[in-house]
Write a protein that holds these residues in place. Structure first.
Motif, PDB file in Angstrom:
ATOM      1  N   TYR A 262       0.816  -1.222   0.000  1.00  0.00           N
ATOM      2  CA  TYR A 262       0.000   0.000   0.000  1.00  0.00           C
ATOM      3  C   TYR A 262       0.848   1.270   0.000  1.00  0.00           C
ATOM      4  O   TYR A 262       1.974   1.277   0.466  1.00  0.00           O
ATOM      5  N   CYS A 263       0.261   2.346  -0.503  1.00  0.00           N
ATOM      6  CA  CYS A 263       0.945   3.647  -0.543  1.00  0.00           C
ATOM      7  C   CYS A 263       1.257   4.113   0.883  1.00  0.00           C
ATOM      8  O   CYS A 263       0.587   3.721   1.833  1.00  0.00           O
ATOM      9  N   PRO A 264       2.235   5.004   1.038  1.00  0.00           N
ATOM     10  CA  PRO A 264       2.535   5.552   2.365  1.00  0.00           C
ATOM     11  C   PRO A 264       1.293   6.183   3.006  1.00  0.00           C
ATOM     12  O   PRO A 264       0.591   6.964   2.365  1.00  0.00           O
ATOM     13  N   GLY A 265       1.025   5.795   4.252  1.00  0.00           N
ATOM     14  CA  GLY A 265      -0.081   6.406   4.985  1.00  0.00           C
ATOM     15  C   GLY A 265      -1.456   5.899   4.631  1.00  0.00           C
ATOM     16  O   GLY A 265      -2.451   6.363   5.184  1.00  0.00           O
ATOM     17  N   CYS A 266      -1.561   4.933   3.721  1.00  0.00           N
ATOM     18  CA  CYS A 266      -2.873   4.367   3.369  1.00  0.00           C
ATOM     19  C   CYS A 266      -3.361   3.528   4.537  1.00  0.00           C
ATOM     20  O   CYS A 266      -2.650   2.648   5.012  1.00  0.00           O
TER      21      CYS A 266
ATOM     22  N   GLY B 108      -3.659  -0.620   5.645  1.00  0.00           N
ATOM     23  CA  GLY B 108      -2.720  -1.375   6.494  1.00  0.00           C
ATOM     24  C   GLY B 108      -3.221  -1.498   7.927  1.00  0.00           C
ATOM     25  O   GLY B 108      -3.102  -2.564   8.550  1.00  0.00           O
ATOM     26  N   ILE B 109      -3.796  -0.408   8.446  1.00  0.00           N
ATOM     27  CA  ILE B 109      -4.323  -0.445   9.818  1.00  0.00           C
ATOM     28  C   ILE B 109      -5.492  -1.429   9.892  1.00  0.00           C
ATOM     29  O   ILE B 109      -5.601  -2.227  10.825  1.00  0.00           O
TER      30      ILE B 109
ATOM     31  N   PRO C 131      -0.659  12.045   3.784  1.00  0.00           N
ATOM     32  CA  PRO C 131      -1.329  11.127   4.717  1.00  0.00           C
ATOM     33  C   PRO C 131      -1.974  11.860   5.893  1.00  0.00           C
ATOM     34  O   PRO C 131      -3.093  11.525   6.302  1.00  0.00           O
TER      35      PRO C 131
END
Ligand SMILES: Cc1ncc(C[n+]2csc(CCOP(=O)(O)OP(=O)(O)O)c2C)c(N)n1
Ligand code: SF4
Ligand code: SF4
Ligand code: SF4
Lengths: 248, 68
Positions: A17-21, A24-25, A220
């Protein structure tokens, strides 16, 4: 003592996933819940089409990758043929609320004993940021460069509100992952949705408001603010349906 | 005493840990990049950490481990 360490519910593969997407959480919350409920070894993830198409590389359990929008139908088959397994779908809003609307509504109407994790980021992420059925009024996307014009393309589909009217559905809640408090609440909701399946209570869907910094064209951090300020106005958080009350 | 460690090679420099930390001791190291090509997150004052794990809870990429 470890206060926070990676759950065994995820493999060690780094997310694409892109940074800060915040996909992931949400992956992590689902994985932590599966581990905590002790069902990891009998869980089956149904991956969808969208940025989360590779979720089968990340969830540390069995998985099937469904055709676009068809995850609830595939989950229905898996659950009915293997009722002792814990079956869940992980779907974006383009997948669940556009091409897969029929599968979603009918799985809810049948009260299939499955868990649906619905990630609403108000856009088609994977394909480059086109308008989704969930895009907000006036939201600028690749295919609505002047903002979503509701007189031309209609209003956003509010999946949780809509499914709360489907008689069969057991549990519908909308949560967000824009701050620590909301992340904790989101995990509680996800846990409830899986516990419902373990207790054979039927169809549970958790809508999670999520960010898409890349296609929203925001950092983000600003994406979290945009979620807070704009998405929650259109998509209020809360429990929309709970048929488990009373049987406890 | 609390201890925060970063799997730095996985960090994407998104800064979500930075805004989550109540002690403002997590920052993005602007002076270097990791293998992925991002400025990684670091802790500036380990002794000030209260072990709340807000940073790790907010990280989308499972970079952070917190011990107490
Ligand atoms: C049958 C079919 N139609 C269209 C597509 C193109 N497509 C791929 S992903 C996607 C939508 C993705 O958006 P969403 O479900 O919101 O997930 P996100 O990427 O935002 O997480 C579309 C339309 C496809 N792969 N298959
Ligand atoms: S395109 Fe959007 S939804 Fe997809 S990984 Fe990137 S930020 Fe996340
Ligand atoms: S554990 Fe809490 S205080 Fe320590 S660095 Fe993380 S967020 Fe900051
Ligand atoms: S939240 Fe995670 S990926 Fe983002 S900067 Fe902090 S440690 Fe790196």
């Amino acid at each position: 003592m470890e206060v926070f360490k990676k759950t065994n519910g995820l493999t060690d593969a780094p997310f694409h996933y892109c940074p800060g997407c915040t996909h992931g959480i949400i992956h992590r919350l689902v994985a932590e819940v599966l581990e905590e409920l002790g069902v990891l070894d009998r869980s089956i993830a149904i991956a969808s089409v969208g940025c989360s198409v590779f979720s089968y590389n990340y969830f540390n359990c069995d998985a099937i990758q469904a055709a676009h929008g068809r995850a609830p139908a595939v989950a229905t088959g898996a659950k009915r043929s293997m009722p002792d397994n814990i079956v869940f779908t992980y779907q974006g809003d383009g997948d669940l609320a556009a091409i897969g609307t029929a599968e979603t509504v009918h799985a809810a109407a049948r009260n299939e004993n499955i868990t649906v994790i619905f990630v609403n980021n108000a856009i088609y992420g994977m394909t480059g940021g086109q308008m989704a059925p969930t895009s907000l009024p006036n939201q600028v996307t690749q295919t609505s460069p002047y903002g979503r014009d509701v007189t031309l393309v209609g209003y956003p589909i509010k999946v949780s509100e809509m499914l709360s009217q489907v008689e069969g559905a057991t549990y519908i809640e909308r949560v967000a992952v824009d701050n620590v408090k909301n992340i904790k609440n989101a995990k509680k909701a996800i846990k409830k949705a899986f516990q419902n399946q373990i207790d054979k209570k039927g169809f549970s869907l958790i809508e999670v408001l999520s960010t898409c910094p890349t296609n929203w064209g925001k950092s983000p951090k600003d994406s979290l603010l945009w979620l807070e300020e704009n998405m929650k106005k259109n998509y209020p958080l809360g429990v929309f349906k709970d048929r488990t009350k009373g049987d406890e | 005493m609390a201890k925060v460690t970063f799997r730095e090679e996985r960090c994407k420099g998104c800064g979500l840990c930075e805004i989550a930390c109540p002690k403002k001791i997590v920052v993005i190291a602007k002076d270097r990049i990791n293998q992925k090509g991002y400025h990684p997150a670091i802790i500036t004052d380990q002794d000030a950490c209260i072990g709340c794990a807000f940073c790790a809870t907010s990280c989308p990429d499972l970079v952070i481990t917190v011990e107490k």
